[in-house]
Scaffold this active site. Structure first.
Site, short mmCIF file in Angstrom:
data_model
loop_
_atom_site.label_atom_id
_atom_site.label_comp_id
_atom_site.label_asym_id
_atom_site.label_seq_id
_atom_site.Cartn_x
_atom_site.Cartn_y
_atom_site.Cartn_z
N PRO A 2 0.81 -1.21 0.00
CA PRO A 2 0.00 0.00 0.00
C PRO A 2 0.85 1.27 0.00
CG PRO A 2 -0.05 -1.06 2.15
CD PRO A 2 0.72 -1.95 1.24
N GLU A 3 0.64 2.11 -0.98
CA GLU A 3 1.24 3.44 -0.98
C GLU A 3 0.10 4.44 -0.82
OE1 GLU A 3 4.54 4.46 -3.33
OE2 GLU A 3 5.02 2.41 -3.87
N HIS A 93 -3.06 -14.39 10.41
CA HIS A 93 -2.58 -13.00 10.48
C HIS A 93 -3.70 -11.97 10.67
CE1 HIS A 93 1.14 -14.83 9.31
NE2 HIS A 93 0.72 -15.09 8.10
N ARG A 112 3.26 -9.61 7.43
CA ARG A 112 4.64 -9.25 7.79
C ARG A 112 4.74 -8.38 9.03
NH1 ARG A 112 7.31 -8.15 1.86
NH2 ARG A 112 5.93 -9.60 0.83
N ARG A 155 21.51 18.93 -1.45
CA ARG A 155 21.43 17.49 -1.17
C ARG A 155 22.25 16.69 -2.15
NH1 ARG A 155 17.79 14.49 2.52
NH2 ARG A 155 16.57 16.09 3.55
#
Length: 280
Positions: A2-3, A93, A112, A155
């Site tokens: 998921p983003e 899970h 996870r 940067r």
DNA sequence: CTCCTGTCCTGCCGGC
DNA sequence: TGCCGGCAGGACAGGA
């Protein structure tokens, strides 16, 4: 994994199912995920969920008790809705069950266990240790070329690493970082501070565009954001470069037979996909 | 500060 | 066929 667009889609599904509903019971099947479950979690019975929102990849559920429940899906987290009267088939899970007084159940499944659950006072959400250092939302006005140019100045890290830095801008994960740089025509190995102003502008637009398109795809591919099995927010994407090593890239003049097509490299121990012809 | 590495965790996949 | 090593990855913590 998921983003931001997936989290946004999950939020919209949860909002429909949970906003205005009262919690009957919180059931926990283990002690915690990435961090221990907060002590107050099991005492939320009777609290009303006012709404479901999002900050970065965190799901926020403010309650009528003055507390806000924070959820993060990590790498493999899923939310599954079991409507009133439907049979709940427990799965491996299933770590947290939110049972509502109207009979709806939301199950947090996360193989996870990179996800997390926490509770914080609603008035102090932005002061929470997970939120206090976060950069702006990529789809809001504060994230513009002036802002990004200032953050990238000096940067020396690769631009791909920089746009995944949550202190610079939130919600851009490994997949959308590659996709946005492809769209902007910028080589992911370029040093962040070396980007020219027009490139920074292109990058801001590209990040916005890929995220918006994915949110739209998520919203339109699901009925009320819920799949038939009750799972929220996951949908088929068509990536331009992500996971497409060796394949020709769409809308590019490169000759895959000569250039090797889309390249895969590793940056900061994460896979990056790009086209060395289109991206300079 | 900035940058870089280690850490958490399980499912999956390739090699033998 | 089965075992096992390696890899995937969000994002923080901590060291250089």
């Amino acid at each position: 994994m998921p983003e931001l667009p997936e989290v946004e889609t999950v939020c919209r599904g949860l909002e429909k199912a949970l906003a205005g509903q009262k919690i009957a019971e919180v059931r926990l099947n283990r002690k915690g995920l990435r961090i221990p479950f907060p002590a107050g979690l099991k005492r939320l019975g009777g609290a009303k969920i006012l709404s479901v929102g999002r900050r970065a990849k965190y799901i926020l559920m403010p309650l009528d008790t003055g507390q806000t429940v924070i959820l993060h899906l990590g790498m493999s987290g899923r939310m599954v809705i079991t409507p009133e009267g439907a049979h709940y088939a427990p799965e491996k899970h299933d770590h947290m069950l939110l049972r509502m007084k109207n009979g709806t159940q939301v199950t947090f499944n996360d193989p996870r266990r990179f996800g997390l659950v926490d509770i914080t006072p609603t008035n102090d959400v932005e002061k929470h240790r997970l939120f206090s250092h976060l950069g702006p939302e990529p789809l809001e006005k504060a994230f513009d070329a002036d802002f990004l140019a200032e953050k990238l100045k000096g940067r020396k890290t690769d631009i791909k690493i920089a746009i995944m830095d949550q202190k610079i801008v939130v919600g851009v994960g490994n997949i959308y970082a590659s996709e946005a740089l492809f769209r902007a025509g910028i080589d992911p190995r370029r040093k962040a501070g070396a980007l020219k102003r027009p490139e920074v502008e292109k990058l801001v637009a590209a990040i916005r565009a890929v995220l918006k398109a994915a949110i739209k795809a998520g919203g339109s591919s699901l009925r009320d954001y819920v799949q038939t099995d009750g799972e929220l927010g996951y949908f088929q994407h068509r990536w331009a470069v992500y996971g497409k090593e060796g394949k020709p890239c769409k809308g590019c003049t490169c000759d895959a037979a000569k250039t090797g097509g889309i390249h895969r490299i590793v940056q900061g121990a994460r896979a990056t996909f790009f086209c060395p012809v289109k991206q300079k």
